[in-house]
Write a protein that holds these residues in place. Sequence first.
Motif, PDB file in Angstrom:
ATOM      1  N   GLY A 187       0.821  -1.207   0.000  1.00  0.00           N
ATOM      2  CA  GLY A 187       0.000   0.000   0.000  1.00  0.00           C
ATOM      3  C   GLY A 187       0.850   1.249   0.000  1.00  0.00           C
ATOM      4  N   TYR A 188       0.180   2.393  -0.029  1.00  0.00           N
ATOM      5  CA  TYR A 188       0.910   3.657  -0.008  1.00  0.00           C
ATOM      6  C   TYR A 188       1.603   3.840   1.338  1.00  0.00           C
ATOM      7  CZ  TYR A 188      -2.082   4.721  -4.034  1.00  0.00           C
ATOM      8  OH  TYR A 188      -2.741   4.684  -5.240  1.00  0.00           O
ATOM      9  N   LEU A 190       1.748   5.655   3.950  1.00  0.00           N
ATOM     10  CA  LEU A 190       1.027   6.707   4.674  1.00  0.00           C
ATOM     11  C   LEU A 190       1.870   7.235   5.831  1.00  0.00           C
ATOM     12  CD1 LEU A 190      -2.465   4.973   4.816  1.00  0.00           C
ATOM     13  CD2 LEU A 190      -1.741   6.785   3.256  1.00  0.00           C
ATOM     14  N   LEU A 440      -3.844  16.224  -1.134  1.00  0.00           N
ATOM     15  CA  LEU A 440      -3.565  15.234  -0.090  1.00  0.00           C
ATOM     16  C   LEU A 440      -4.210  15.650   1.225  1.00  0.00           C
ATOM     17  CD1 LEU A 440       0.149  14.479  -0.951  1.00  0.00           C
ATOM     18  CD2 LEU A 440      -1.753  12.848  -1.026  1.00  0.00           C
ATOM     19  N   ALA A 443      -7.750  14.860   1.130  1.00  0.00           N
ATOM     20  CA  ALA A 443      -8.036  13.428   1.223  1.00  0.00           C
ATOM     21  C   ALA A 443      -8.051  12.994   2.689  1.00  0.00           C
ATOM     22  CB  ALA A 443      -6.996  12.628   0.444  1.00  0.00           C
TER      23      ALA A 443
ATOM     24  N   SER B 216       4.111   3.085  -5.084  1.00  0.00           N
ATOM     25  CA  SER B 216       2.702   3.299  -5.423  1.00  0.00           C
ATOM     26  C   SER B 216       2.376   2.750  -6.813  1.00  0.00           C
ATOM     27  CB  SER B 216       2.358   4.785  -5.334  1.00  0.00           C
ATOM     28  OG  SER B 216       3.130   5.510  -6.273  1.00  0.00           O
ATOM     29  N   THR B 219       0.439   4.560  -9.622  1.00  0.00           N
ATOM     30  CA  THR B 219      -0.985   4.906  -9.539  1.00  0.00           C
ATOM     31  C   THR B 219      -1.207   6.349  -9.114  1.00  0.00           C
ATOM     32  OG1 THR B 219      -1.059   4.093  -7.270  1.00  0.00           O
ATOM     33  CG2 THR B 219      -1.707   2.546  -8.990  1.00  0.00           C
ATOM     34  N   LEU B 220      -0.147   7.021  -8.658  1.00  0.00           N
ATOM     35  CA  LEU B 220      -0.311   8.399  -8.178  1.00  0.00           C
ATOM     36  C   LEU B 220       0.470   9.410  -9.010  1.00  0.00           C
ATOM     37  CD1 LEU B 220      -0.149   7.886  -4.291  1.00  0.00           C
ATOM     38  CD2 LEU B 220      -2.168   8.016  -5.739  1.00  0.00           C
ATOM     39  N   MET B 449      -5.925   5.329   1.668  1.00  0.00           N
ATOM     40  CA  MET B 449      -5.303   5.125   0.351  1.00  0.00           C
ATOM     41  C   MET B 449      -6.330   5.375  -0.750  1.00  0.00           C
ATOM     42  SD  MET B 449      -3.002   1.790   1.198  1.00  0.00           S
ATOM     43  CE  MET B 449      -2.260   1.614   2.822  1.00  0.00           C
ATOM     44  N   ILE B 452      -6.896   9.027  -1.080  1.00  0.00           N
ATOM     45  CA  ILE B 452      -5.772   9.690  -1.744  1.00  0.00           C
ATOM     46  C   ILE B 452      -5.858   9.480  -3.246  1.00  0.00           C
ATOM     47  CG2 ILE B 452      -3.257   9.568  -2.074  1.00  0.00           C
ATOM     48  CD1 ILE B 452      -3.016   8.998   0.922  1.00  0.00           C
ATOM     49  N   LYS B 453      -6.080   8.233  -3.629  1.00  0.00           N
ATOM     50  CA  LYS B 453      -6.175   7.924  -5.058  1.00  0.00           C
ATOM     51  C   LYS B 453      -7.324   8.723  -5.706  1.00  0.00           C
ATOM     52  CE  LYS B 453      -5.776   5.529  -8.965  1.00  0.00           C
ATOM     53  NZ  LYS B 453      -4.682   5.784  -9.918  1.00  0.00           N
ATOM     54  N   PHE B 467      -3.306  -1.964  -8.291  1.00  0.00           N
ATOM     55  CA  PHE B 467      -2.682  -1.829  -6.979  1.00  0.00           C
ATOM     56  C   PHE B 467      -3.540  -2.476  -5.895  1.00  0.00           C
ATOM     57  CE2 PHE B 467      -0.882   1.072  -3.543  1.00  0.00           C
ATOM     58  CZ  PHE B 467       0.384   0.512  -3.575  1.00  0.00           C
ATOM     59  N   LEU B 468      -3.060  -2.392  -4.687  1.00  0.00           N
ATOM     60  CA  LEU B 468      -3.740  -2.942  -3.513  1.00  0.00           C
ATOM     61  C   LEU B 468      -5.229  -2.570  -3.489  1.00  0.00           C
ATOM     62  CD1 LEU B 468      -3.468  -4.218  -0.567  1.00  0.00           C
ATOM     63  CD2 LEU B 468      -3.073  -1.895   0.210  1.00  0.00           C
ATOM     64  N   ILE B 471      -7.112  -0.499  -6.339  1.00  0.00           N
ATOM     65  CA  ILE B 471      -6.797   0.891  -6.723  1.00  0.00           C
ATOM     66  C   ILE B 471      -6.130   0.873  -8.080  1.00  0.00           C
ATOM     67  CG2 ILE B 471      -5.160   2.759  -6.276  1.00  0.00           C
ATOM     68  CD1 ILE B 471      -5.838   2.590  -3.346  1.00  0.00           C
TER      69      ILE B 471
END
Lengths: 461, 471, 382
Positions: A187-188, A190, A440, A443, B216, B219-220, B449, B452-453, B467-468, B471
């Motif tokens: 995952g990102y 964070l 961001l 979000a 990422s 994807t971003l 996440m 954010i996406k 992605f996870l 995403i």
Amino acid sequence: MEIDALRQRLKEIVGEDYVLSSSVDLMLYGYDAYLEMSRPDVVVIPENTEQVSQIVRLACEEGIPVTARGSATSLSGGPVPLKGGIVIHFSRMNRILEIDTVNKRARVEPGVITLDLQTAVAKKGLQYAPDPASQKTSTMGGNVGENSGGPHCLKYGVTTNHTMGLKIVLYDGEVVDTGGKAPDRPGYDLTGLLVGSEGTLGIVTEITVRLIEQPEAIKTLLGIFETIEDASNTVSAIIAEGIVPATLEMMDRLVIKAVEESVHAGYPQDAEAVLIIELDGLKDGMERISDRIIKICLANKVREVKVAKDEAERNTLWTGRRGAFGAVSRLRPNYMVCDGTVPRTKLPEVLRKVTEIGREYNLPIGNVFHAGDGNLHPLILFDCRDEEETARVREAGTKILRLCVDAGGTISGEHGIGLEKLHEMSFIFSQDDIAAMWKLKNAFDPVGGFNPGKVLPPLAS
Amino acid sequence: MDIKLLHGILNPQMVSSDTATLTRFSVDGVVPEAVVCPANLSQVSEVIKLANREKWAVTPWGSGTKMEIGQVPKRLDLVLCASRLDKIIDIDVANLTVTAQAGVKLGDLQDLLGGAENRCFFPLEGDLKAQADYMCSGRDYKGVFLPLDPPFPDKATLGGIIATNSTGPKRLRYGLPRDLILGVRYVSPTGEIIGMGGKTVKNVSGYDVSKIMIGSLGTLGIIGDITLRLLPLPEQIATILVSFNELTAVTGFAKRVLNSKLLPTSLEVLNRDGYSLSASTDLKAPSGRWCVAVGIEGFSEEVKREITDLKDMAHFEKAIEMAELDSDSTIVFWKNLANCALTLPKDGETVVKFKAGFLISNFPEVLEAWTNILPDNFCALTASAGLGLACAYLVIKTDSDIEKAARLGKAFRETAENYGGSMVVEFAPATLKQKLDQWGSPHADFVLMRRIKDSLDPLNVLNPGRFLGGI
Amino acid sequence: MNIVQLKKLQYEEVAKCTRCGFCLPNCPTYAVRRNEASTPRGRNAITRAVIEGRLELSADLAEAIFTCLGCGACTKACFPAVNTKDLVFSDRSCLTEVHANPKIFEKLSEALNEYHNISEDDNEDRAEWQEYLKDVPGEFLEKDHADIVYFVGCVASFFPMAQKIPADFATIMYHAGLDFTILGGDEWCCGFPLIGAGMPEKVTELKNHNVEKLKSVGAKKAVFSCPSCLHTWKHLYDTDIELLHASQLLRDLVSQNKLDLKPLELKVTYHDPCDLGRNTGVFEEPREVIKSIPGIELVELPNNRNMSVCCGGGGNVEMVAPDLSAAIAQRKIEEILSTGANTVISSCQQCLRTIVTSARRQNIELNAMDLTQLVMKSLSQK
């Protein structure tokens, strides 16, 4: 919601004793170590994540800003509640929850004092590497918020490099964990984004950090120089020699003098610059490397190199460095630190220009900084009771930051943007860059409740 | 797709739509409609803006070594290839930083860095020049390096390494891409060119956005150029190989190393098949069931001391065999290991790679559990004892072993999750991906996440579905 | 004191505070209360806000200002060395002027005025502790002239728990052959509690009386077993008589071999009283005395000498916030216990009283004694 009703609801969450709202208390929670002050509407001192979650949920429902605060040692106005609202003081959430020596991780609450964690893990032969100068009083939550550095970050990296996971309360009161003790959760990243976000994305209520073995040997040298340029060149030369010391810290004459008067660290008062060079790691080879460093110092016209003979001498050298900010406040009542950072080879040039700026604005400027990282800390001395002088200080500060940016650097190395450097954000970021950061922010915090007015300047419409 | 729209913003030679090219750039069997190779970030920006207007799905592509990572694409219209973004912008040896475009291959960069003049830069002219000469002659070795050793180190591009957070054994000492990255310029999912960070080692100006670009999977944003920290090349390198029969001895040895003051660059535990991945002609296989490879780098005194201590520790744990690799063999050994996924399969076979992260304290349990469920045929295990990471490489028959591989993957994943971790499928044919989730189930923080996406890529243009959590 | 005087006296001092927060971990009241009002930085900010007219001088400030222990630990952590204790005492004086001080201090002031001691006893009973004397002839303490005057202090004179201390000290001095006396009913409170209460001007009468009496005895030295009396004499009284703490006198006796110290098998730790150590600079003398007793093992507290943590008994806090004082004492006890010592030695009756009371309340077994008691114990060993 009426303010009294809000206070009542908060008392139901954390208990009568831990909701503060007298005019004295509100004044006291309006400042940090930066100049500006504000005033919250109420202060709460929660005991656990659940309480924080309830506070944030309430704030979200009522549209009230929330600002998290530790020891409020920030130099950029981070914990100043610019838009009022609720200040959450983490002084009671100061437990070290776990020191896991096998996985080399510690789990702490945000109110834990940095030095307390360091002391606790040192008993187990480990260390938590980031060592902000304020470690004796700064909190782990504050370190995460600002992505704090410290002298040893040259070799070991800053807070973000040691933060493995966070428990955070989201804008709506939800609680989630990011990262964790195990590596490579998909995952990102964070955690990486949250560190250094100055409490504008979420409220951290638990921090998992990486611990490392203590070095086998440490060697601390003090180089005494006749000019600041010789000292700066020594810094570049050491790195170019293929040596990355644990620290390369510099102080100039004004600071040396102040430090000597306050703690007697053994710096010669007539020197123009001193350089603290510390090596750590395996003892093997350290002698040779240290000899090489001495040679480099000599080639750069060092007056004298002192080698700390024991732990006590080493501590004395460091006491001077750690107390440098405080010590200069003996000279004038206030100081402003410009936390600009430049590629380290630019140091001689930038330092010379900083001196020129001091002359131009008729302000005393001292320098104490992380030379190895190129992280300057010009300290502009003044008395904030003199409004005209204070205005000059702000102008000079901005000019110094501009100077750093022009030299290929940036406006903050470790103290954060806070409310201090909102304007200067435009020196390094385009509107598109700032818009990307706002996306961001939105979000994480669509209602804009977390520490409003910090880090991101409003977008020009 | 209307290719003409692309021709409007790119030179014709930057746009391909012939079948051969499209097939070559297919992702998990999904064939794009066009492949573009823009030469600068402005062109990338134009392409992405166009993609937003046309609602195309875009997948970035470096040298293709990581294209197996991720789910089968939901949609794929355009592959954006970084092959022309291959310029090294700045090697600043004195400041120990490098800035290079995303398409630069790590191997090429390392070659340049290794030979880089170690001349320190003095901004002042005149008498200091003499000193500068002294500085440079004072060292009998030169060069710097980027302390990253991901799989396929020669072919992998910087962009790919960053986008997949790709790491290798040296991570034990030098950290991850996230620890090395200082700045990034990228094109956002909506087409703006964004610059974050810079060249300075410390930087807390604004959000640390480069962190979420790492891993990422495109994807971003499309990574344009990257500034990374360098280190001086070590004076000496070596590797110690120690073999054992019992896993308890392996973990006992690893514990000794980790609790000592030694600072190995890597500490990899290999099973017999794992060892065979890195063996070269002049290295005979060790006789034990397990081999521990310890990488050492540093000043010569340090290396000497570490070798001595490691041998003592190995003796104490009753190692069956020990070998010491010199610097040349060391390079070959680790490079073979890093390239193994390419060299393993024969015709009709394919490699599947699982990679798990878990608690270091559970290293013995995970390794034991994985060993117990290993298939009879080839399966290499490589695990980093100091990090809590383990990789399994299976060679399977592309058409008949999919079910079996999926079962195995699920069992591996369950083990990792039981021990506080997770597992991703790093290398697998699309047929396997349909039976085995690439990423595993997301955690509660997935909500962030997703947000954010959605916030950054509202039209879901970049790499949709790979992605996870979809995403 | 009014705001104009406060500004004149303290504005430069308080302006030195940069709000860096280094004092926070040193403040015992913050350790318990966990809020900014209980920090030296917070108290400085209040002082400054009052001076700058941003905060009204009112009873709202009393909580923060009257809970400072005056222990001075913050100043040791402070690079510009802001004297927060002094600022706070000035604030207290200002609050007293506008009648925003805790009422209990008005009573204290009245009592001192009437009885000349803090326990509202007949001041003629000051020498009650002589009942504990065994082999010192009573008339020895009632001389009109002597080289040394022993200024006993209110706590040791009137609190039964502490009365053995002057008895032991007098016995030691007697056996050492010193020519000393006490002032008896002519000893008045030194005025220390009034400073902490924000009424420094009321000390004058007590001071004049005490100085006068001391002069009439013709003493060359005055010796104190109470560090706060000593501190008050040193800083507020103008006298050229040599002022000594009991521990200093004992150290001199030890170095002159005038004490026949016998072995004691004890593991002890030593608590530096704020007014003796940090605020007067006497650190080593008590330690030298302890170490001169054969068989004794001295283990230091984690926070010792300049870093010593207040017992909770300072700054009159006990009178306005007994809960806070008790909580601080409890932390002190925990620190003492952490050393593994079975006995804590101090050289301040107020510290001992605070520590012992708190230990009793929690049923903690803790042996606590004054330095003079320890010496006496050693002397009386067979």
